[in-house]
Design an enzyme around this catalytic site. Structure first.
Site, PDB file in Angstrom:
ATOM      1  CB  VAL A  61      -0.841  -0.043   1.191  1.00  9.77           C
ATOM      2  CG1 VAL A  61      -1.583   1.505   1.357  1.00  9.77           C
ATOM      3  CG2 VAL A  61      -2.022  -1.137   1.102  1.00  9.77           C
ATOM      4  CD  GLU A  62       2.881   3.697   3.782  1.00  8.54           C
ATOM      5  OE1 GLU A  62       3.010   4.789   3.090  1.00  8.54           O
ATOM      6  OE2 GLU A  62       2.051   3.837   4.655  1.00  8.54           O
ATOM      7  CB  SER A  63       6.573   1.807  -1.252  1.00  7.15           C
ATOM      8  OG  SER A  63       7.018   0.446  -1.216  1.00  7.15           O
TER       9      SER A  63
END
Length: 167
Positions: A41-43
């Site tokens: 989700v972050e990267s």
């Protein structure tokens, strides 16, 4: 490759840096699939990512948060340049998730929301009765980005559990 097959879904939900994720999970008493979900989700597993607000690396850590983690943990850290290193980033991010889970007394939904919005804001929402801290009531989170963030992390986590049951 057949659309809808496990092979297809594994292309959309890969796990890169598997050994580092396993090591960080073991050291921090976390499910490695939760770490993979946050990274996705972050990267999307892009170590070179830097957000518009300055969060760096796979787990999108803010430099100030990384400085604090370095002081509180035993993770070797020389400064912001280390945040682009997958091993350092995953170990720091995993340590931070564990620290948030402890701060929120085992409440993973609140900890994941705090990973995105900051622990002060999430504590305020819970203390003021805006949100009860559960995933089931995540639609009450007053910040859309954080509301969608925890929904995406938990969706990814469920998908990873289906695709990698023995990870």
């Amino acid at each position: 490759m057949v659309v809808g097959s496990d092979g297809f879904w594994r292309l959309l939900y890969p796990i890169h840096h598997a050994e580092t994720i396993r090591q960080a999970a073991e050291k921090n008493n976390l499910d490695p699939l939760l770490i993979a979900s946050i990274i996705r989700v972050e990267s999307k597993f892009r170590a070179e990512n830097v957000s518009k607000v300055g969060a760096v690396g796979l787990m999108q850590l803010m430099p100030e948060t990384a400085d604090w983690i370095a002081k509180e943990s035993d993770i070797p850290y020389r400064g912001t340049v280390d945040l682009s290193d997958p091993e350092t980033n995953i170990h720091m991010g995993s340590w931070y998730i564990t620290s948030l889970i402890k701060q929120f007394k085992g409440n993973r939904a609140a900890a994941i929301a705090a990973y995105n919005a900051g622990p002060g804001r999430v504590s305020r929402w819970i203390n003021e009765g805006v949100w009860d801290g559960t995933f089931e009531t995540s639609e009450k989170i007053p910040v859309g980005e954080t509301r969608h963030y925890i929904q995406r992390v938990f969706f990814s986590y469920e998908k990873y559990q289906q695709l990698y049951p023995n990870f």
